[in-house]
Structure formats: C-alpha cells, structure tokens
Scaffold this motif. Sequence first.
Motif, mmCIF file in Angstrom:
data_model
loop_
_atom_site.group_PDB
_atom_site.id
_atom_site.type_symbol
_atom_site.label_atom_id
_atom_site.label_comp_id
_atom_site.label_asym_id
_atom_site.label_seq_id
_atom_site.Cartn_x
_atom_site.Cartn_y
_atom_site.Cartn_z
ATOM 1 N N ILE A 200 0.909 -1.163 -0.017
ATOM 2 C CA ILE A 200 0.145 0.151 0.176
ATOM 3 C C ILE A 200 0.623 1.418 0.005
ATOM 4 N N GLU B 192 0.008 6.003 0.140
ATOM 5 C CA GLU B 192 -1.091 7.021 0.079
ATOM 6 C C GLU B 192 -1.402 7.140 -1.341
ATOM 7 N N ARG B 193 -2.865 7.456 -1.818
ATOM 8 C CA ARG B 193 -3.129 7.772 -2.821
ATOM 9 C C ARG B 193 -2.878 9.342 -3.343
ATOM 10 N N LYS B 194 -2.390 9.630 -4.459
ATOM 11 C CA LYS B 194 -2.183 11.044 -4.825
ATOM 12 C C LYS B 194 -3.409 11.606 -5.198
ATOM 13 N N ALA C 18 -6.037 12.557 -3.152
ATOM 14 C CA ALA C 18 -7.219 11.900 -2.704
ATOM 15 C C ALA C 18 -8.158 12.648 -1.793
ATOM 16 N N PRO D 121 2.552 9.409 -1.940
ATOM 17 C CA PRO D 121 2.058 8.776 -3.237
ATOM 18 C C PRO D 121 3.233 8.574 -4.217
ATOM 19 N N ILE E 30 -8.828 2.416 2.244
ATOM 20 C CA ILE E 30 -8.831 2.001 0.824
ATOM 21 C C ILE E 30 -10.239 2.067 0.395
ATOM 22 N N GLY F 222 -10.655 5.603 -0.662
ATOM 23 C CA GLY F 222 -9.732 6.059 -1.754
ATOM 24 C C GLY F 222 -8.606 6.845 -1.438
ATOM 25 N N GLU G 267 -3.875 3.520 -1.770
ATOM 26 C CA GLU G 267 -4.004 2.524 -3.123
ATOM 27 C C GLU G 267 -3.373 1.398 -2.841
ATOM 28 N N THR G 268 -3.481 0.428 -3.529
ATOM 29 C CA THR G 268 -3.016 -0.856 -3.348
ATOM 30 C C THR G 268 -2.130 -1.268 -4.551
#
Length: 199
Positions: free
Chosen positions: A106, A108-110, A112, A159, A191, A194, A197-198
């Motif tokens: 995993i 951090e999602r950019k 988000a 990210p 998750i 959102g 991210e995985t």
Amino acid sequence: MDFKEAAKLGSCLSKDYAEDLFRLLVTYESISSSEAASRLNIHIKTVQDLMEDLFSLQILEREEVYEGKRPYFRYHLKVNKITMEIELKSFSGKEKNKDTRLQLKIRERKNAGVRFTTSRSSDYISNVVIWTGEGRNRSERKINLSMPQGRFLFHLPFPTAEFGTVKDIMKKARIDETNMPEIIDIVDVMIEFGAIETL
C-alpha cells in the motif's frame, strides 16, 4: 448465535409489549396472533411480526390450522429459557487472512482529498479528514485514530514513494503484532474511501 441473530432477538425483547406476550405464551398451550393482539390491545400485524421473528429465532414453534377454508398459525414456546451468547472474538481480523493482509502492498493515493493532522509531538497522525462527494454534496468525514493507527499512517509511504507492505510499515512504526486488527481496520477504511492505493 451470531451478531445479526442477537440484534434481532434484542429488538424483539425491547418491545414494550414483549414481556406481556411472553406471559401469554407461557400461560396458553398455543395462541394465535389475533388472540394475542386482542389480549394485548395492539394491532394484529404488530404481534404477527414479532411472533414470526421469534419463530425464525427458533424460540417459538408454529402450527398451521384451519378455520373453515382460511388457514392461520398457532404459536407455542419451543424453549423455556432464552440465553444470548455472542463470541466477540469473531469480529477480530487477527486470524482471518492474517498473512495475506500483512503482505498487502500500500501507499497514500495521490490527490485523494485527504488531510492528515499530525500530533503536537509530530511523530504520529492524530486524525484523518476525508472529503467525499462533489459540489454541494461534498461532505467531510473525520476519523480519530488510536495511537498505533496514528503511528502506522505517519509511516505510510507517500504517493511518490515505493509501495510498502502492511507488515513492513508496522515494523518501521514499531507497532506490535497484537495491534494488527486495528491496523487492518484503518487500512480497509482508507482503501474504501480511496485514500490508500494497493499494488
């Protein structure tokens, strides 16, 4: 019994008229919904729904009888004692897919739409604010974190960084494996929204 059954039973027992209904069920060899409703002075559908719930929980038995051409049910107690027992450890993800969850990669999602609030000591995240929806329907969800969760998210890869496994992040954050269920819980929440991210 599982939690859904326990919740259903709890709902049945919490009715204002439940005690009086059970008194009737103990007193009568069998009783119909209409008979019970007239005795309790409440609507027959209300009693019927409760009787059916108690039947589905195997507290009552029912027998279909006929009055002329019209069938109806008569109910009687199947048990003389009601015991509610719930195994709370079944909620723990500690053993469920343990190895798989620890190896989940995993980061951090950019972009988000998440705000991480760092503690005063700047060594863990105290809460996370997640925005959902768009325009006027945009709403804010604030999640206060436990100390292990805060330390875990503090060490969550950015990210632009390489993905890290849950196990490696826990090790880096010096989180004991006994805290794994609550770590998995916050990872799943992030998750779902959102924010993580995985790979």
